[in-house]
Design a protein around this motif. Structure first.
Motif, PDB file in Angstrom:
ATOM      1  N   GLU A   1      53.594  14.547   1.684  1.00 23.52           N
ATOM      2  CA  GLU A   1      53.250  13.874   0.424  1.00 23.52           C
ATOM      3  C   GLU A   1      53.758  14.652  -0.780  1.00 23.52           C
ATOM      4  OE1 GLU A   1      49.026  13.433   0.846  1.00 23.52           O
ATOM      5  OE2 GLU A   1      49.377  12.157   2.604  1.00 23.52           O
ATOM      6  N   LYS A   2      53.676  15.970  -0.710  1.00 24.36           N
ATOM      7  CA  LYS A   2      54.016  16.773  -1.887  1.00 24.36           C
ATOM      8  C   LYS A   2      55.506  17.070  -2.022  1.00 24.36           C
ATOM      9  CE  LYS A   2      49.694  19.193  -2.670  1.00 24.36           C
ATOM     10  NZ  LYS A   2      48.930  20.412  -2.439  1.00 24.36           N
ATOM     11  N   THR A   3      56.237  17.205  -0.891  1.00 25.41           N
ATOM     12  CA  THR A   3      57.581  17.802  -1.020  1.00 25.41           C
ATOM     13  C   THR A   3      58.704  17.026  -0.320  1.00 25.41           C
ATOM     14  OG1 THR A   3      57.518  19.208   0.963  1.00 25.41           O
ATOM     15  CG2 THR A   3      56.467  20.090  -1.009  1.00 25.41           C
ATOM     16  N   ALA A   4      58.399  15.861   0.301  1.00 26.18           N
ATOM     17  CA  ALA A   4      59.447  15.162   1.065  1.00 26.18           C
ATOM     18  C   ALA A   4      60.391  14.384   0.163  1.00 26.18           C
ATOM     19  CB  ALA A   4      58.802  14.206   2.068  1.00 26.18           C
ATOM     20  N   GLY A   5      61.635  14.260   0.614  1.00 26.20           N
ATOM     21  CA  GLY A   5      62.573  13.280   0.082  1.00 26.20           C
ATOM     22  C   GLY A   5      62.613  12.108   1.056  1.00 26.20           C
ATOM     23  N   PRO A   6      63.495  11.135   0.769  1.00 23.40           N
ATOM     24  CA  PRO A   6      63.527   9.926   1.611  1.00 23.40           C
ATOM     25  C   PRO A   6      63.808  10.226   3.088  1.00 23.40           C
ATOM     26  CG  PRO A   6      65.030   9.719  -0.266  1.00 23.40           C
ATOM     27  CD  PRO A   6      64.435  11.077  -0.361  1.00 23.40           C
ATOM     28  N   GLU A   7      64.647  11.212   3.386  1.00 23.65           N
ATOM     29  CA  GLU A   7      64.995  11.487   4.786  1.00 23.65           C
ATOM     30  C   GLU A   7      63.803  12.066   5.535  1.00 23.65           C
ATOM     31  OE1 GLU A   7      68.471  13.912   4.455  1.00 23.65           O
ATOM     32  OE2 GLU A   7      69.711  12.200   3.859  1.00 23.65           O
ATOM     33  N   GLU A   8      63.057  12.946   4.874  1.00 23.26           N
ATOM     34  CA  GLU A   8      61.886  13.544   5.515  1.00 23.26           C
ATOM     35  C   GLU A   8      60.803  12.470   5.703  1.00 23.26           C
ATOM     36  OE1 GLU A   8      63.377  14.961   2.759  1.00 23.26           O
ATOM     37  OE2 GLU A   8      64.568  16.263   4.061  1.00 23.26           O
ATOM     38  N   ARG A   9      60.695  11.547   4.730  1.00 19.74           N
ATOM     39  CA  ARG A   9      59.705  10.458   4.881  1.00 19.74           C
ATOM     40  C   ARG A   9      60.067   9.570   6.064  1.00 19.74           C
ATOM     41  NH1 ARG A   9      56.243  10.726   0.842  1.00 19.74           N
ATOM     42  NH2 ARG A   9      57.062  11.750  -1.011  1.00 19.74           N
ATOM     43  N   GLU A  10      61.362   9.304   6.208  1.00 18.26           N
ATOM     44  CA  GLU A  10      61.787   8.474   7.337  1.00 18.26           C
ATOM     45  C   GLU A  10      61.484   9.187   8.661  1.00 18.26           C
ATOM     46  OE1 GLU A  10      66.016   7.550   7.651  1.00 18.26           O
ATOM     47  OE2 GLU A  10      65.465   5.617   8.557  1.00 18.26           O
ATOM     48  N   ALA A  11      61.818  10.477   8.723  1.00 16.43           N
ATOM     49  CA  ALA A  11      61.541  11.255   9.940  1.00 16.43           C
ATOM     50  C   ALA A  11      60.046  11.228  10.256  1.00 16.43           C
ATOM     51  CB  ALA A  11      62.017  12.703   9.749  1.00 16.43           C
ATOM     52  N   TRP A  12      59.234  11.412   9.225  1.00 15.13           N
ATOM     53  CA  TRP A  12      57.776  11.420   9.415  1.00 15.13           C
ATOM     54  C   TRP A  12      57.303  10.056   9.944  1.00 15.13           C
ATOM     55  CZ3 TRP A  12      54.321  15.110   9.785  1.00 15.13           C
ATOM     56  CH2 TRP A  12      52.955  14.771   9.725  1.00 15.13           C
ATOM     57  N   SER A  13      57.869   8.978   9.393  1.00 11.31           N
ATOM     58  CA  SER A  13      57.436   7.631   9.821  1.00 11.31           C
ATOM     59  C   SER A  13      57.753   7.410  11.302  1.00 11.31           C
ATOM     60  CB  SER A  13      58.080   6.545   8.948  1.00 11.31           C
ATOM     61  OG  SER A  13      59.452   6.379   9.289  1.00 11.31           O
ATOM     62  N   TRP A  14      58.857   7.955  11.789  1.00  7.11           N
ATOM     63  CA  TRP A  14      59.185   7.808  13.222  1.00  7.11           C
ATOM     64  C   TRP A  14      58.137   8.516  14.083  1.00  7.11           C
ATOM     65  CZ3 TRP A  14      65.003   9.615  12.690  1.00  7.11           C
ATOM     66  CH2 TRP A  14      65.723   8.605  12.047  1.00  7.11           C
ATOM     67  N   LEU A  15      57.689   9.680  13.605  1.00  3.25           N
ATOM     68  CA  LEU A  15      56.718  10.459  14.384  1.00  3.25           C
ATOM     69  C   LEU A  15      55.353   9.769  14.400  1.00  3.25           C
ATOM     70  CD1 LEU A  15      57.777  13.989  13.110  1.00  3.25           C
ATOM     71  CD2 LEU A  15      58.322  12.975  15.334  1.00  3.25           C
ATOM     72  N   VAL A  16      54.929   9.257  13.234  1.00  2.00           N
ATOM     73  CA  VAL A  16      53.638   8.552  13.162  1.00  2.00           C
ATOM     74  C   VAL A  16      53.685   7.305  14.048  1.00  2.00           C
ATOM     75  CG1 VAL A  16      52.097   7.254  11.616  1.00  2.00           C
ATOM     76  CG2 VAL A  16      53.054   9.460  10.881  1.00  2.00           C
ATOM     77  N   GLU A  17      54.803   6.598  13.975  1.00  2.00           N
ATOM     78  CA  GLU A  17      54.976   5.382  14.794  1.00  2.00           C
ATOM     79  C   GLU A  17      54.880   5.718  16.289  1.00  2.00           C
ATOM     80  OE1 GLU A  17      58.507   2.829  13.525  1.00  2.00           O
ATOM     81  OE2 GLU A  17      59.147   3.622  15.467  1.00  2.00           O
ATOM     82  N   ALA A  18      55.519   6.818  16.701  1.00  2.00           N
ATOM     83  CA  ALA A  18      55.486   7.217  18.122  1.00  2.00           C
ATOM     84  C   ALA A  18      54.055   7.575  18.540  1.00  2.00           C
ATOM     85  CB  ALA A  18      56.416   8.398  18.366  1.00  2.00           C
ATOM     86  N   ARG A  19      53.332   8.245  17.651  1.00  2.00           N
ATOM     87  CA  ARG A  19      51.937   8.609  17.950  1.00  2.00           C
ATOM     88  C   ARG A  19      51.087   7.338  18.068  1.00  2.00           C
ATOM     89  NH1 ARG A  19      48.547  11.128  13.195  1.00  2.00           N
ATOM     90  NH2 ARG A  19      48.666   8.932  12.620  1.00  2.00           N
ATOM     91  N   GLU A  20      51.263   6.396  17.138  1.00  2.00           N
ATOM     92  CA  GLU A  20      50.462   5.161  17.167  1.00  2.00           C
ATOM     93  C   GLU A  20      50.758   4.353  18.428  1.00  2.00           C
ATOM     94  OE1 GLU A  20      48.023   4.813  14.871  1.00  2.00           O
ATOM     95  OE2 GLU A  20      48.829   6.779  14.359  1.00  2.00           O
ATOM     96  N   ARG A  21      52.029   4.301  18.801  1.00  2.00           N
ATOM     97  CA  ARG A  21      52.421   3.566  20.008  1.00  2.00           C
ATOM     98  C   ARG A  21      51.762   4.186  21.230  1.00  2.00           C
ATOM     99  NH1 ARG A  21      57.750   4.653  20.796  1.00  2.00           N
ATOM    100  NH2 ARG A  21      58.165   4.175  18.623  1.00  2.00           N
TER     101      ARG A  21
END
Ligand SMILES: Cc1cc2nc3c(=O)[nH]c(=O)nc-3n(C[C@H](O)[C@H](O)[C@H](O)COP(=O)(O)O)c2cc1C
Length: 185
Positions: free
Chosen positions: A160-180
């Motif tokens: 939340e504090k320090t990501a750019g768009p690429e880090e946000r995208e990477a994070w979204s893939w990880l959250v998605e994998a965890r939710e799945r």
């Protein structure tokens, strides 16, 4: 000291395989220690060379642990695995010795060459958080859900504090994998 790299290995037919792996430094050598079963392990037995790509693009770590395997490669030395095209630098490693083990054999490697490609432009907390969470995602089956969720909640502060768009995208893939993984049914 463990350095997190993306390791390229080759199978017997010369096909490259990418895996994020920690390289342990030991008296001028780097040790690759894949848990069984592992394609990298099989490959290093067939072709005793690896290339460690050092990258600052967190999406590659997050992508590889969530099934996104198609990252552009670039050739290195003849007969050696390719590197990631995005590598800031890469090391070519030759396996000198294998310590066999039932769960986690160790491949002791000599550095044949270390080549720089692009400048490193500094540390970033969100990238470090993605790296940590990528490790957690490879351990979903081994760790309690409560620990995974608590640690990712904490890591999300750096996103939340320090990501750019690429880090946000990477994070979204990880959250998605965890939710799945935790989705019912
Ligand atoms: C930053 C990071 C470091 C990792 N380090 C290791 C390691 O040292 N050994 C290992 O077996 N797996 C490690 N993993 C998990 C592997 O990337 C994952 O299990 C991968 O599938 C390796 O298996 P493969 O050789 O079959 O591709 C790491 C993952 C991440 C994200």
């Amino acid at each position: 000291m463990i350095r997190e790299a993306v390791v390229t290995s080759l199978d017997g037919a010369g096909r490259p395989h990418l895996a994020p792996l920690g390289l342990t430094g030991d008296a001028g050598r780097w040790i690759i220690a894949p848990f069984r079963p592992s394609t990298t392990l099989d490959n290093l037995r067939a072709v005793p060379f690896a290339v460690a790509s050092y990258v600052d693009d967190a999406r590659i770590f997050a992508g590889l642990v969530t099934g996104r395997r198609d990252w552009p490669l670039a050739p290195t030395e003849p007969g050696r695995p390719p590197r990631l095209a995005a590598a800031l630098s890469h090391a070519t490693l030759a396996v000198e010795h294998v310590e066999d083990h039932a769960e986690r054999p160790r491949f002791l490697c000599r550095v044949e060459s270390l080549v720089a490609h692009r400048p490193f432009e500094g540390m970033n907390r969100a990238r470090a958080a993605v790296l940590e969470a990528a490790v957690l995602i490879t351990r979903l089956r081994l760790l309690p859900r409560e620990k995974i969720e608590r640690e990712m909640d904490h890591l999300s502060i750096a996103i939340e504090k320090t990501a750019g768009p690429e880090e946000r995208e990477a994070w979204s893939w990880l959250v998605e994998a965890r939710e799945r993984f935790y989705a019912p049914g």
